[in-house]
Design a protein around this motif. Structure first.
Motif, PDB file in Angstrom:
ATOM      1  N   GLU A  28       0.734  -1.317   0.075  1.00  0.00           N
ATOM      2  CA  GLU A  28      -0.417   0.563  -0.027  1.00  0.00           C
ATOM      3  C   GLU A  28       1.026   1.464   0.309  1.00  0.00           C
ATOM      4  N   LYS A  29       1.928   1.519   0.964  1.00  0.00           N
ATOM      5  CA  LYS A  29       3.321   3.114   1.109  1.00  0.00           C
ATOM      6  C   LYS A  29       3.175   2.586  -0.443  1.00  0.00           C
ATOM      7  N   ILE A  30       3.830   1.461  -0.719  1.00  0.00           N
ATOM      8  CA  ILE A  30       4.614   1.603  -2.725  1.00  0.00           C
ATOM      9  C   ILE A  30       3.580   2.290  -3.432  1.00  0.00           C
ATOM     10  N   ASN A  31       2.635   1.193  -3.794  1.00  0.00           N
ATOM     11  CA  ASN A  31       1.797   2.432  -4.849  1.00  0.00           C
ATOM     12  C   ASN A  31       0.925   3.737  -4.741  1.00  0.00           C
ATOM     13  N   GLU A  77      12.087   2.299  -8.172  1.00  0.00           N
ATOM     14  CA  GLU A  77      12.659   3.653  -7.756  1.00  0.00           C
ATOM     15  C   GLU A  77      12.052   3.463  -6.331  1.00  0.00           C
ATOM     16  N   ILE A  78      10.929   3.575  -6.189  1.00  0.00           N
ATOM     17  CA  ILE A  78      10.457   3.986  -4.863  1.00  0.00           C
ATOM     18  C   ILE A  78      10.849   2.386  -3.356  1.00  0.00           C
ATOM     19  N   GLU A  79      10.431   1.360  -4.701  1.00  0.00           N
ATOM     20  CA  GLU A  79      10.473  -0.134  -3.515  1.00  0.00           C
ATOM     21  C   GLU A  79      12.346   0.238  -3.185  1.00  0.00           C
ATOM     22  N   GLU A  80      13.143   0.675  -4.340  1.00  0.00           N
ATOM     23  CA  GLU A  80      14.785   0.189  -3.758  1.00  0.00           C
ATOM     24  C   GLU A  80      15.031   1.548  -3.112  1.00  0.00           C
ATOM     25  N   ASN A  81      14.324   2.347  -3.192  1.00  0.00           N
ATOM     26  CA  ASN A  81      14.569   3.587  -1.829  1.00  0.00           C
ATOM     27  C   ASN A  81      13.858   3.005   0.144  1.00  0.00           C
ATOM     28  N   THR A 120      32.857   7.923  -0.354  1.00  0.00           N
ATOM     29  CA  THR A 120      31.522   7.477  -1.314  1.00  0.00           C
ATOM     30  C   THR A 120      30.667   7.171  -0.613  1.00  0.00           C
ATOM     31  N   PRO A 121      29.472   8.065  -0.509  1.00  0.00           N
ATOM     32  CA  PRO A 121      28.488   7.499  -0.221  1.00  0.00           C
ATOM     33  C   PRO A 121      27.152   6.334  -1.673  1.00  0.00           C
ATOM     34  N   PRO A 122      27.003   5.695  -1.920  1.00  0.00           N
ATOM     35  CA  PRO A 122      26.299   4.933  -3.012  1.00  0.00           C
ATOM     36  C   PRO A 122      25.282   5.519  -3.210  1.00  0.00           C
ATOM     37  N   PRO A 123      25.388   5.663  -4.732  1.00  0.00           N
ATOM     38  CA  PRO A 123      24.050   7.204  -5.458  1.00  0.00           C
ATOM     39  C   PRO A 123      22.743   6.407  -5.115  1.00  0.00           C
ATOM     40  N   THR A 124      21.542   7.305  -4.832  1.00  0.00           N
ATOM     41  CA  THR A 124      20.261   6.933  -4.681  1.00  0.00           C
ATOM     42  C   THR A 124      19.870   6.582  -5.761  1.00  0.00           C
ATOM     43  N   PRO A 125      18.715   5.490  -6.216  1.00  0.00           N
ATOM     44  CA  PRO A 125      18.525   4.843  -7.674  1.00  0.00           C
ATOM     45  C   PRO A 125      17.211   6.196  -7.728  1.00  0.00           C
ATOM     46  N   THR A 126      17.797   6.528  -9.435  1.00  0.00           N
ATOM     47  CA  THR A 126      16.802   7.085 -10.081  1.00  0.00           C
ATOM     48  C   THR A 126      16.158   6.395 -10.934  1.00  0.00           C
ATOM     49  N   SER A 127      15.140   6.823 -11.789  1.00  0.00           N
ATOM     50  CA  SER A 127      14.558   6.875 -12.858  1.00  0.00           C
ATOM     51  C   SER A 127      15.237   6.603 -13.784  1.00  0.00           C
ATOM     52  N   SER A 128      15.678   6.121 -15.079  1.00  0.00           N
ATOM     53  CA  SER A 128      16.755   6.663 -16.585  1.00  0.00           C
ATOM     54  C   SER A 128      15.612   6.238 -17.179  1.00  0.00           C
ATOM     55  N   LEU A 129      14.325   6.574 -17.503  1.00  0.00           N
ATOM     56  CA  LEU A 129      13.612   6.864 -18.509  1.00  0.00           C
ATOM     57  C   LEU A 129      12.834   8.346 -18.635  1.00  0.00           C
ATOM     58  N   ALA A 130      13.728   8.974 -17.870  1.00  0.00           N
ATOM     59  CA  ALA A 130      13.351  10.822 -18.380  1.00  0.00           C
ATOM     60  C   ALA A 130      13.208  10.673 -20.011  1.00  0.00           C
ATOM     61  N   ASN A 144      17.471  -0.810   5.270  1.00  0.00           N
ATOM     62  CA  ASN A 144      18.610  -0.699   5.569  1.00  0.00           C
ATOM     63  C   ASN A 144      19.374  -0.159   6.696  1.00  0.00           C
ATOM     64  N   MET A 145      19.257   1.133   5.746  1.00  0.00           N
ATOM     65  CA  MET A 145      20.079   1.642   6.576  1.00  0.00           C
ATOM     66  C   MET A 145      19.469   2.327   8.600  1.00  0.00           C
TER      67      MET A 145
END
Length: 782
Positions: free
Chosen positions: A537-540, A593-597, A682-692, A603-604
């Motif tokens: 529910e949170k993701i959708n 992207e939302i799920e990975e974030n 260096t912290p890992p990059p935040t996953p973003t959508s590459s479909l722009a 995890n953090m």
């Protein structure tokens, strides 16, 4: 006689004291009575009453509401007109006339009743008839049923239901009649539901909404053979749904054969007042009774309905309640008596004729529209227009469509009809909202399904519908048809794209008017069902929020308030230039992207919790080591201070810092040495959508680029996949901005070849989205 002054003074003081006590007791009783009144009596009734202005202000507030939201009701009030004011005046005069003396009241009511009955019989071609005026439009038919029972059962007045038990009466009603009519008659007459026989409509010949006369004949014969008494037949001159008229001439002959009473009702009876009347409706003048609803036809508020009937015995009419000896009840006709005189013959005919012209205007325009199917009985003079959005079946579906006539309906045909019903429901609601003065509504028909109905005889006089409203309605319909056709065509493509996209689940909801319903699937990793449902529910919910933030013409929602699926994204109507593949890819990528974030945050949180526990253990261990190193004496407050003054103890500071990137505790010794805090890795990059997807200036999301645009728009749609291919072919020791020397010329040639290929190939093929997704996954893994 002399009185002791002391006693006299004492008596005077006693009287005053008793008076004061009695006054106080009286005041207390009055106050208690007032408190009781305030507590149990409603506010407007307290005190000496309200003035006229305050009462009218209260009525106005109740009519319009504190917030001006009920625009439809205020619109109706603005179109009452002077003829409506005459009807309203009639109600006030009826109350005023009722206070006259009995003889004068009897003469006045007799004149009003006789005049109104004569005028209505002449207007609607019903000679030598009597009239019964009633508030409920079903009450006239109820009184007619009682009249027929008194007529056919001679001993009914004396024996009551016993005569009905020996020979059960039967009332025949068309299956196209208004819902609940037969049950209402049985409830009021005290008859069982078995006394009502529903007659099916034609299935092979004629209109689908006309009563089957041959089948009715067989039903009557069967009832006679069973010892029942055919009592009454209710026919329609304009069915409540489609406005079709039964074969009244043949039905009258059948009723005369079996000595049955024929009652006719329907909106088409209004056309009897016109100069030209179709033969099917003109046959209604030969029936035994008919019900007229003049209030809606002429736009007269609060006027009674009228049932015209022919019967020779006034005593039976009195026993059935069709006539009354009470003069006050005869005043029901007064509002209609005033309104008919105000309108005159020309005014009455003009209003009915205007409604018929509106129907003809709409019908002529609908004939020129594709994908619109009409259901009209008589196109020359039909006052009711019923239409629906419908696409003809293709050759591939002809065999499936033939299965609809079989006993077991094919599921594909059933689904298609359900989808068309949903789309027509949406179309009717949109037209009613865009053009409220048209008065269109949605109707459910047994054979056609959901349709849009335009019945101006029931709405135009009240809403003030004009020709320009019909033209506006047609313009709005022309705007909605391309949206309906494109959405219907893209539904299947959207379903296929969602089903073959990893991470998305297609939810079939035939009751949703739009492109479809999709749900992002949460990849469970051993969680219980409750926690997984909350995470889903949170993701959708976040997915819906992200999609609504995009600049697009699409509408994303949680679905209908009642009956919708949970944790889903509902997509509304679309246009033909929608890029379905891009839409599905964007939904999937945004969901990932939302799920990975959320996973990264989870995890953090877990790492920080474990780090805090580890830090507590290390601090406890450091305290134990410090105790052993300094000795027990230094821990005593006074002795330790004196010992540290004589022999100071030198200890290097030991601290800990928590590295969020590495998720571990580190020593602060380097910080004290260098006087600066290290940055760490260096912290890992935040996953973003590459479909722009690259779009032209002003072009909204999910739109196909036009073929006539420049070369930039032709090549921009594959630029994302090309960049991923180049990233995959680059040597690992070169950065994205580093030069590669001779390879640049080869890459430029490749770009030219790709640009030329796009002129001849379709860049929106069904195979390209999976390839782009695969290249994306490879790039993200690197």
């Amino acid at each position: 006689k002399m009185v002791d002054p002391t006693l006299a003074e004492m008596g005077k003081n006693l009287n005053e004291a008793m008076k004061m006590l009695e006054d106080n007791q009286r005041k207390m009783e009055e106050e208690n009575e007032k408190k009781y009144a305030r507590k149990d009596i409603p506010g407007p009734l307290q005190g000496s009453g309200q003035d006229m202005v305050s009462i009218l202000q209260l009525v106005q507030n109740l009519m319009h509401g504190e917030e001006e939201e009920e625009t439809s009701q205020s619109y109706r009030l603005q179109n009452v007109g002077e003829q409506g004011h005459m009807a309203l005046l009639g109600h006030s005069l009826a109350a005023y006339i009722s206070v006259l003396d009995r003889e004068r009241l009897r003469k006045l009511t007799t004149r009003i009743l006789s005049d109104t009955t004569l005028w209505l019989c002449r207007l609607f071609r019903y000679e030598n008839g009597s009239a019964y005026y009633h508030e409920d439009d079903r009450e006239g038919l109820l009184k007619i049923c009682r009249l027929v029972i008194h007529t056919r059962y001679e001993d009914y007045t004396l024996e009551g239901f016993n005569v009905l038990y020996t020979k059960q009466p039967v009332i025949y009603i068309s299956s196209a009649a208004r819902t609940g009519l037969g049950q209402a008659l049985c409830n009021q007459l005290g008859l069982p539901l078995s006394c009502v026989c529903r007659v099916p409509c034609n299935t092979m010949f004629g209109s689908q909404h006309q009563m089957d006369v041959a089948l009715l004949d067989r039903l009557i014969k069967d009832d006679v053979e069973c010892g029942k008494l055919p009592l009454l037949l209710v026919a329609n001159a304009g069915t409540p749904g489609a406005g079709h008229t039964d074969k009244l001439g043949r039905l009258k002959e059948l009723c005369e054969q079996y000595k049955m009473w024929l009652h006719v009702e329907g909106v088409n009876l209004a056309t009897l007042a016109l100069g030209y009347v179709s033969s099917s409706v003109l046959a209604a003048t030969k029936c035994d009774s008919m019900t007229l609803t003049l209030g809606s036809w002429l736009g007269l508020p609060a006027v009674p309905a009228v049932t015209l009937y022919r019967h020779e015995d006034p005593s039976l009419s009195l026993a059935a309640g069709l006539t009354s000896s009470q003069p006050v009840e005869k005043l029901r006709a007064l509002p209609l008596w005033l309104s008919l005189q105000y309108l005159g013959h020309d005014g009455i005919v003009e209003r009915i004729k205007h409604a018929s012209q509106l129907s003809q205007r709409l019908l002529e325009n609908l004939k020129n529209l594709d994908f619109i199917k009409t259901s009209v009985e008589d196109e020359l003079s039909s006052p009711v227009v019923v239409f629906k959005f419908f696409q003809e079946y293709s050759n591939r579906d002809q065999t499936l469509h033939a299965a609809q006539a079989s006993t077991v309906q094919h599921p594909i045909i059933s689904n298609e009809r359900h989808i068309y019903d949903t789309f027509n429901q949406w179309l009717g609601e949109q037209l009613a909202q865009l053009v409220p003065a048209s008065g269109v509504d949605v109707v459910e028909l047994e054979d056609e399904g959901t349709c849009v109905r335009f019945s101006p005889l029931m709405t135009s006089a009240v809403l003030g519908t004009e020709i320009q409203d019909i033209d506006q309605l047609v313009d709005c319909l022309k705007m909605k048809i391309p949206v309906l056709t494109s959405t219907l065509q893209l539904r299947e493509e959207f379903e296929q794209e969602v089903r073959r996209t990893v991470g998305l689940l297609y939810v079939e909801d035939l009751g949703w008017p739009g492109l479809g319903v999709v749900r992002y699937n949460y990849h469970s990793d051993g969680k219980n069902d409750d926690k997984q449902e909350k995470e889903l529910e949170k993701i959708n919910t976040e997915l819906l929020k992200k999609l609504n933030e995009l600049e697009s013409d699409l509408t994303f929602s949680l679905g209908p308030e009642f009956g919708g699926q949970k944790n889903c994204v509902y997509i509304g109507m679309v246009t033909e230039d929608l890029d379905v593949s891009e839409l599905v890819e964007t939904i999937a990528a945004t969901g990932r992207e939302i799920e990975e974030n959320s996973r990264l945050l989870e995890n953090m949180t877990e790492v920080v919790r474990k780090g805090i526990q580890e830090a507590q253990l290390q601090l406890q261990k450091a305290n134990e080591e410090r105790l052993l190193e300094e000795g027990l004496l230094r821990q005593i407050p006074v002795v330790g201070s004196v010992l540290n003054w004589f022999s100071p103890f030198q200890a290097s500071p030991k601290g800990r810092t928590f590295n969020l990137t590495a998720g571990s505790l580190e020593s602060t010794e380097s910080t004290y040495v260098s006087k600066a805090q290290g940055t760490g890795s260096t912290p890992p990059p935040t996953p973003t959508s590459s479909l722009a997807k690259q779009r032209l200036p002003g072009q909204k999301a999910f739109k196909r680029s036009l073929r006539s645009s420049d070369g930039f728009s032709e090549t921009s749609s594959i630029s994302h996949c090309d960049d991923l291919d180049k990233l995959d072919q680059r040597p690992p020791n070169l950065s994205p901005g580093q030069e590669q020397g001779p390879l640049e010329g080869e890459r430029a040639d490749e770009q030219k070849e790709v640009a030329q290929a796009t002129d001849t190939e379709d860049i929106h093929s069904d195979k390209s989205p999976p390839d782009c997704t695969k290249v994306e996954e490879q790039a993200s893994q690197r």
